[in-house]
Write a protein that holds these residues in place. Sequence first.
Motif, PDB file in Angstrom:
ATOM      1  N   GLY B 478      15.303  -5.840   2.364  1.00 18.83           N
ATOM      2  CA  GLY B 478      16.223  -5.286   1.372  1.00 18.83           C
ATOM      3  C   GLY B 478      15.971  -5.753  -0.055  1.00 18.83           C
ATOM      4  N   ILE B 479      14.880  -6.470  -0.248  1.00 20.99           N
ATOM      5  CA  ILE B 479      14.586  -6.993  -1.590  1.00 20.99           C
ATOM      6  C   ILE B 479      13.926  -5.893  -2.436  1.00 20.99           C
ATOM      7  CG2 ILE B 479      13.142  -8.637  -2.871  1.00 20.99           C
ATOM      8  CD1 ILE B 479      15.311 -10.115  -1.485  1.00 20.99           C
ATOM      9  N   THR B 480      14.429  -5.744  -3.652  1.00 24.39           N
ATOM     10  CA  THR B 480      13.782  -4.839  -4.593  1.00 24.39           C
ATOM     11  C   THR B 480      13.072  -5.689  -5.640  1.00 24.39           C
ATOM     12  OG1 THR B 480      15.488  -3.194  -4.294  1.00 24.39           O
ATOM     13  CG2 THR B 480      14.154  -3.002  -6.282  1.00 24.39           C
ATOM     14  N   ILE B 481      11.777  -5.467  -5.772  1.00 28.29           N
ATOM     15  CA  ILE B 481      11.077  -6.221  -6.823  1.00 28.29           C
ATOM     16  C   ILE B 481      10.760  -5.296  -7.980  1.00 28.29           C
ATOM     17  CG2 ILE B 481      10.059  -7.955  -5.282  1.00 28.29           C
ATOM     18  CD1 ILE B 481       7.376  -6.390  -5.636  1.00 28.29           C
ATOM     19  N   LYS B 482      10.731  -5.905  -9.153  1.00 25.91           N
ATOM     20  CA  LYS B 482      10.375  -5.153 -10.340  1.00 25.91           C
ATOM     21  C   LYS B 482       9.034  -5.701 -10.807  1.00 25.91           C
ATOM     22  CE  LYS B 482      12.883  -3.131 -14.077  1.00 25.91           C
ATOM     23  NZ  LYS B 482      13.888  -3.132 -15.066  1.00 25.91           N
ATOM     24  N   VAL B 483       8.114  -4.811 -11.084  1.00 26.10           N
ATOM     25  CA  VAL B 483       6.797  -5.275 -11.522  1.00 26.10           C
ATOM     26  C   VAL B 483       6.440  -4.596 -12.840  1.00 26.10           C
ATOM     27  CG1 VAL B 483       6.018  -5.653  -9.155  1.00 26.10           C
ATOM     28  CG2 VAL B 483       5.556  -3.460 -10.250  1.00 26.10           C
ATOM     29  N   ALA B 484       5.618  -5.276 -13.617  1.00 20.99           N
ATOM     30  CA  ALA B 484       5.230  -4.728 -14.920  1.00 20.99           C
ATOM     31  C   ALA B 484       3.720  -4.766 -15.087  1.00 20.99           C
ATOM     32  CB  ALA B 484       5.889  -5.511 -16.040  1.00 20.99           C
ATOM     33  N   VAL B 485       3.242  -3.826 -15.866  1.00 18.69           N
ATOM     34  CA  VAL B 485       1.826  -3.718 -16.159  1.00 18.69           C
ATOM     35  C   VAL B 485       1.667  -3.683 -17.671  1.00 18.69           C
ATOM     36  CG1 VAL B 485      -0.126  -2.134 -16.070  1.00 18.69           C
ATOM     37  CG2 VAL B 485       1.309  -2.432 -14.054  1.00 18.69           C
TER      38      VAL B 485
END
Lengths: 167, 594
Positions: B478-485
């Motif tokens: 249930g974990i939502t990760i946010k990633v950036a580029v």
Amino acid sequence: MNCETTKSQCCCGEETDQQKYDKIAEIIDQYKNREGSLIQVLHVAQTVYGYLPMELLKFIAKRMDIPLSEVSGVSTFYPVFSMQPRGKHTIKVCMGTACYVRGGKKLVDRLENLLGIQVGETSEDRKYNLEVVRCLGACGLAPAMMIDETIYKQVKPDKLNSILAKY
Amino acid sequence: MINLSINNKLVSVPEGSTILEAAKHNKIDIPNLCNLDGVHKFGSCRLCVVEVEGDKNLQASCMVQVRDGMVVHTNTDKVRKVRKNLFELMLSNHPQDCLKCQRSLSCELQNMGKRLGVTEARYTGQTSGGIVDISPAISRDMVKCILCRRCITACNDIQKVGILNAQNSGFKTVVGTALDLPINTVNCTFCGQCVAVCPVGALKETDAIQNVWGAISDKCKRVVVQVDPAVRAAIGEEFGYEPGTQVTAQLIAALREVGFDVVFDTNFAADLTVIEASSEFLTRMKYSLGGMETPLPMMSSCSPAWIKYVEHTYPEKLGHLSTCKSPHTMLGALAKSYYAEILKVEPKNMAVVSIMPCTAKKFEISRPEMTNNGLANVDAVLTTREIARMMQEAGVDLRKVGKSQFDQPFELSSGAAELFGLSGGVMEATLRTVHEMVTGRELAIDKLHAAPLEECDQVKDVELRFDDPLEAYQYMAGITIKVAVASGLRGAGFLMDQITKQESPYSFIEVMGCPGGCISGGGQPRPATSETLQKRLQAIYLEDEVKPFRKAHQNEGVTKLYKEFLKEPNGRRAQDLLHTQYTKRGKFNEYLCD
């Protein structure tokens, strides 16, 4: 790479380096984030510190959060800023047309000889800077020169020794 | 929209356009040497002068904005005469030694003379500059500089690093570092974006060609070469191919002709990087979710310019960087261990050469950390431009050689690995694998279309949720990760400032030092217009799509390598060969002094 931090070098009642840097920091914080404020900061820094050594340029770059190459670019663009220690007195010999014709160059040659330095340099005892200027607006007094705020008129090379003796 | 006339043609362009932009938009080409599309700041070369009716003087079309009813002439007697004169003045302060200049035939100044019809140089006099500054990655020969200041714009506005600026004034003006310090002693990241925009021979990569010829001629050395994906999408340009033409098979054949003994695919190690980085990322997530202090977001470590940028600018944040070496140094380490064992060759009798789109990788291989058992992982880095020069020197024409394939055991690679050549690729490749490791299910690839941020055009981000994880990864349920580029160091700085202020919403950040990623690296063919870059990008996307497998963990060669040699991701041998550590430097290298 020079990694010296700013050390306090207290000598005979003068401000310590730390005090000077504090003063400069205060000015930077006032001017920071204002467009085009670097020139003002450099002016104040030079007035407080006497000249703009590399360590001070780094301090300004870091505190203003701008690249060191920009600070150094502006410092080297304007002749008013000096990266070398300045002498106590500034000698400006006029090399405008009238002064040049009447022997300005000879004054420069003699001064370089007497002080053992070239134009743009500071004497070893840090007493004099030698500079050349294009016109003091005193062509009637040619050849003219200035030491700090005093103008000397129709100077002959042989008079230079006695003029310098006053300082 | 603004209506004006250019060369008696009525045109309509957006308000705020310059005359140069308006003309370009209407397919009227005005010569110039200093313009940089989109970021142009200094009108320094003045060759773009045009006549504007009603104005007494000629105007620099790159600096003057269009006005309604303006009547512009770009090709009159007066304009042509002045341009020639300006060009001759430039020549008066330029060493005219084209016959032995590396930039000959690709020099914008040289081409300009031809274009303007200049047949004489009437002015002679002193020449200025003369600083020669050679670092492990970039060399500066400032006597050739024409003070166009494109490099200053690249360094300050595109990258926001600010190593280069104009120093001194008048005739003594040079483009340089603070107080002309050698570029190796300041906080230069060696990204090479200055080199990429230099119109003349002033800025270039530091030559590794002679060293490589030396290794090739050495009968005792087995010379291994590896090629990066972004190189393949661009090298064709040096041989007259349309940008974006994929020439991998021809390039491999050409490298054999040049004299390399073995040709490996850097993409193999990109797949390996994905496995190692995925495993490292999940370990960090596990610790962090378990309440242990762990540096998150984790930051990618493939781009050596980015690494050096963090070391200088955010030395306190080195713990966020993934410890993975960059793919080519991983491959180098494996060539001199695993492959050397297979071949029964002494590692010291091998030379590893990497062909890269990058100038920073030349510095990277000189790091003391990039060694194992006292041997450098990689012995030389050649840029795309350099290998093209070597091929020309050897009489090898990419258009005439046959085709060939990479050598075993590092010949296989996934579609994901291809993406390492462009911004967002490492992230996409890693998430494809992480998602499948955690959930056992494939990640729908169209899920990863990251959107650019309003606050910073060089940054994109995306969210990813993990549902129904496998037994071993229950902590991700249930974990939502946010990633950036981010691509380009200005964008990197934006993300780093968030981390410094403890406001970063991200778990994983990918940074490429060059805007757009390796396709626009400092070692790529010049000039790289936005159209060229777009075609290189498309070529790489296409390579991903046509690959027989598209996920790193599907690479059977990598699986075999773990089974036979490395044993497990992030295991002891992997740590020794494939991981590294970083050096605190500081903006003024103040941490380097003891």
